[in-house]
Design a protein around this motif. Structure first.
Motif, PDB file in Angstrom:
ATOM      1  N   SER A  56      41.169  39.770  37.124  1.00 27.52           N
ATOM      2  CA  SER A  56      40.335  38.587  36.912  1.00 27.52           C
ATOM      3  C   SER A  56      39.771  38.049  38.225  1.00 27.52           C
ATOM      4  O   SER A  56      38.576  37.748  38.324  1.00 27.52           O
ATOM      5  N   HIS A  57      40.620  37.939  39.251  1.00 25.79           N
ATOM      6  CA  HIS A  57      40.155  37.446  40.550  1.00 25.79           C
ATOM      7  C   HIS A  57      39.133  38.398  41.170  1.00 25.79           C
ATOM      8  O   HIS A  57      38.139  37.956  41.748  1.00 25.79           O
ATOM      9  N   ALA A  58      39.370  39.682  41.048  1.00 23.91           N
ATOM     10  CA  ALA A  58      38.442  40.659  41.617  1.00 23.91           C
ATOM     11  C   ALA A  58      37.081  40.572  40.940  1.00 23.91           C
ATOM     12  O   ALA A  58      36.042  40.617  41.602  1.00 23.91           O
ATOM     13  N   LYS A  65      32.689  47.067  44.038  1.00 25.28           N
ATOM     14  CA  LYS A  65      32.896  46.014  45.030  1.00 25.28           C
ATOM     15  C   LYS A  65      34.242  45.305  44.869  1.00 25.28           C
ATOM     16  O   LYS A  65      34.827  44.856  45.843  1.00 25.28           O
ATOM     17  N   ALA A  66      34.721  45.205  43.654  1.00 20.71           N
ATOM     18  CA  ALA A  66      35.991  44.509  43.421  1.00 20.71           C
ATOM     19  C   ALA A  66      37.145  45.220  44.101  1.00 20.71           C
ATOM     20  O   ALA A  66      38.109  44.585  44.527  1.00 20.71           O
ATOM     21  N   LEU A  67      37.037  46.528  44.224  1.00 19.09           N
ATOM     22  CA  LEU A  67      38.111  47.278  44.879  1.00 19.09           C
ATOM     23  C   LEU A  67      38.284  46.864  46.332  1.00 19.09           C
ATOM     24  O   LEU A  67      39.368  47.017  46.888  1.00 19.09           O
ATOM     25  N   GLU A  68      37.230  46.338  46.942  1.00 23.05           N
ATOM     26  CA  GLU A  68      37.325  45.860  48.315  1.00 23.05           C
ATOM     27  C   GLU A  68      38.259  44.657  48.411  1.00 23.05           C
ATOM     28  O   GLU A  68      38.762  44.341  49.483  1.00 23.05           O
ATOM     29  N   ASN A  69      38.479  43.983  47.276  1.00 24.12           N
ATOM     30  CA  ASN A  69      39.315  42.785  47.238  1.00 24.12           C
ATOM     31  C   ASN A  69      40.723  43.047  46.709  1.00 24.12           C
ATOM     32  O   ASN A  69      41.476  42.109  46.489  1.00 24.12           O
ATOM     33  N   ILE A  70      41.062  44.319  46.476  1.00 26.09           N
ATOM     34  CA  ILE A  70      42.375  44.656  45.940  1.00 26.09           C
ATOM     35  C   ILE A  70      43.129  45.493  46.965  1.00 26.09           C
ATOM     36  O   ILE A  70      42.652  46.540  47.387  1.00 26.09           O
TER      37      ILE A  70
END
Length: 129
Positions: free
Chosen positions: A112-114, A87-92
């Motif tokens: 860290s933010h992701a 899911k973090a990759l959606e924010n990068i």
């Protein structure tokens, strides 16, 4: 140190897959696609490591994990951090990936933010199972 150098090398390969408009190159270029996949894999590894650290530093996890076997702890951490990695990759963005390749401080902040944006969501999803 060697791990960080390896991750940086893989992410550097990603830079060769970036188009001039800041987006990742896609299409028929197999080399670019491979570099993109390696870059994403490297970021996932960094996110997974950060996620594991974040979980282990949580007072609630420290209390709850005392009642679990080592195998149960590993399973929960794997489920949560696997979810976070995906899911973090959606924010990068592609620009973030390129920046992370050349700036260690930015890389740490991006990861860290992701993780921060997705950890609670993934814990909730894991607990629902």
């Amino acid at each position: 140190m060697k791990k960080q150098l390896g991750i940086l090398t893989v992410i550097s390969l990603l830079c060769s897959a970036c188009a001039t408009d800041g987006t990742l190159a896609t299409g028929g270029n197999t080399q670019a696609t491979t570099a993109q996949q390696l870059g994403v894999t490297a970021i996932k590894i960094a996110i997974n490591a950060k996620c594991t650290t974040e979980i282990n530093n949580q007072p609630a996890w420290q209390i709850v994990s005392r009642t679990m076997t080592a195998e149960q702890q590993q399973t929960v951490q794997s489920n949560v951090c696997g979810c976070v990695s995906d899911k973090a990759l959606e924010n990068i963005t592609a620009v973030d990936l390129a920046t992370a390749a050349i700036d260690p401080t930015a890389r740490a902040k991006i990861v860290s933010h992701a993780v921060t944006r997705t950890l609670n969501q993934c814990v909730a999803e894991t607990l629902k199972r």
